[in-house]
Design a protein around this motif. Structure first.
Motif: not given
Lengths: 202, 202
Positions: B16-19, B36-46, B52-60
């Motif tokens: 679920n986290r990954k999806e 124009s979107f960053s890991y921080k944007d994802i972090m803030d939204r969920i 944690t995001i890097h754990h699922h997708f190590s690079t952008k």
DNA sequence: GTCTATAACGTGATAGAC
DNA sequence: GTCTATCACGTTATAGAC
């Protein structure tokens, strides 16, 4: 560079520098995107310091705005140039196609309207109004050509001229993007389909 | 959030986290752009930490690639769904138009192909191949529908089915971009012109 | 799997000398 | 007008504890 600038005098330095920055930024905008080019990119390309760019365009939003105004000017020149060179609607449309084709061929570039609309939600708010003006300007010009073609009976298309102008502009915008990713053939094919879609059926 | 995750068990948490990250990234990609979107944007939204995001997708680039693969899946589901629901070529084309219309209406978004092609020169190289696959997949599907329509005599268009499919895809890609900047009317107008351009002339 | 903390770097932007 | 130097911040990415 410095020597040359000193030779051409003070006023020319200012004007040329500003235009040089603008040209470089335009190149970068169309090959990358607005948020993907930086002051450093410009600095590296023309060999000046970053604060020099800030001196001419204090914020990136200002540069962006000047960029669109610059596009508006070149658009006016290009389209009025076509009108002066060609009288027949078909020749004028082909002139427009050629103009767009030139964008594609001049190295990995796409239509500025396309890139800026694709980034619409991230460009500075004050750029949007000018962007809208340019978009409308092109479509109005196209609509006039189409109306002329229909009036003289050499063009045929469904709906109102401004509606078909919108289709043409959208298709070309999309086609330029496809062409950069998939090859120039994609662009010429779209042009061909658009052309066929306006021919008079006997 | 944490409580819920613990309740659904360990494996589900991961999936679920990954999806969830993927869905959020897709939303951000289509409303902003890739760069124009960053890991921080994802972090803030969920509400998770950046690592944690890097754990699922190590690079952008990995995230971007997964994003396109995700789009390929949903595209297959959407288009095969249309094929199962509708038999007639015109109904299938309208199903496609509706699908695209849904993108526009679901809040300031555009076609992912459009945004990624607009940023073609700045996206990580390994994303390009998958992007190309999805583009081709859509156009091949469209070409099949057009060929069927022509064969049964309910559709009429110039040139080969794959050429007209390219025109349709390009036009819609451009139209979605125009619509976000200039209003939804631009999109429906382009659809209308495309529709008229394929009707059988009696 | 998730966190805190932090590294290493690039960004737009400014101060102040020449 | 142009420069050197620097700022504050945002970016992707990693180390290491829990």
């Amino acid at each position: 560079m410095l020597t040359t600038n000193r030779l051409v005098g003070r006023l020319n330095v200012m004007i040329n520098r500003k235009e040089q920055i603008l040209e470089t930024a335009a190149e970068l905008l169309q090959s990358r995107s607005f948020s993907s080019f930086s002051y450093k990119d410009i600095m590296d390309r023309i060999g000046i310091a970053k604060p020099t760019i800030h001196h001419h365009f204090s914020t990136k939003a200002d540069l962006g705005l000047a960029l669109i105004d610059h596009y508006i000017e070149t658009t006016k020149v290009a389209l009025e140039g076509i009108n002066q060179k060609h009288r027949k609607p078909w020749d004028r449309i082909e002139g427009y196609f050629n103009w767009m084709s030139g964008i594609m061929l001049s190295g990995n570039k796409i239509c500025p309207t396309g890139i800026l609309q694709a980034e619409y939600n991230v460009i500075p708010e004050k750029m949007r109004k000018s962007l809208s003006f340019r978009t409308q300007f092109i479509q109005t010009w196209l609509a006039t050509v189409l109306a002329d073609g229909k009036a003289e009976g050499t063009m045929e298309f469904p709906g109102k001229p401004e509606d078909h102008a919108l289709l043409i502009h959208s298709a070309i915008q999309g086609a330029l993007q496809q062409a950069r990713a998939e090859g120039a053939k994609k662009f010429t094919t779209v042009i061909h389909q658009l052309r066929k879609g306006m021919e008079v059926k006997k």
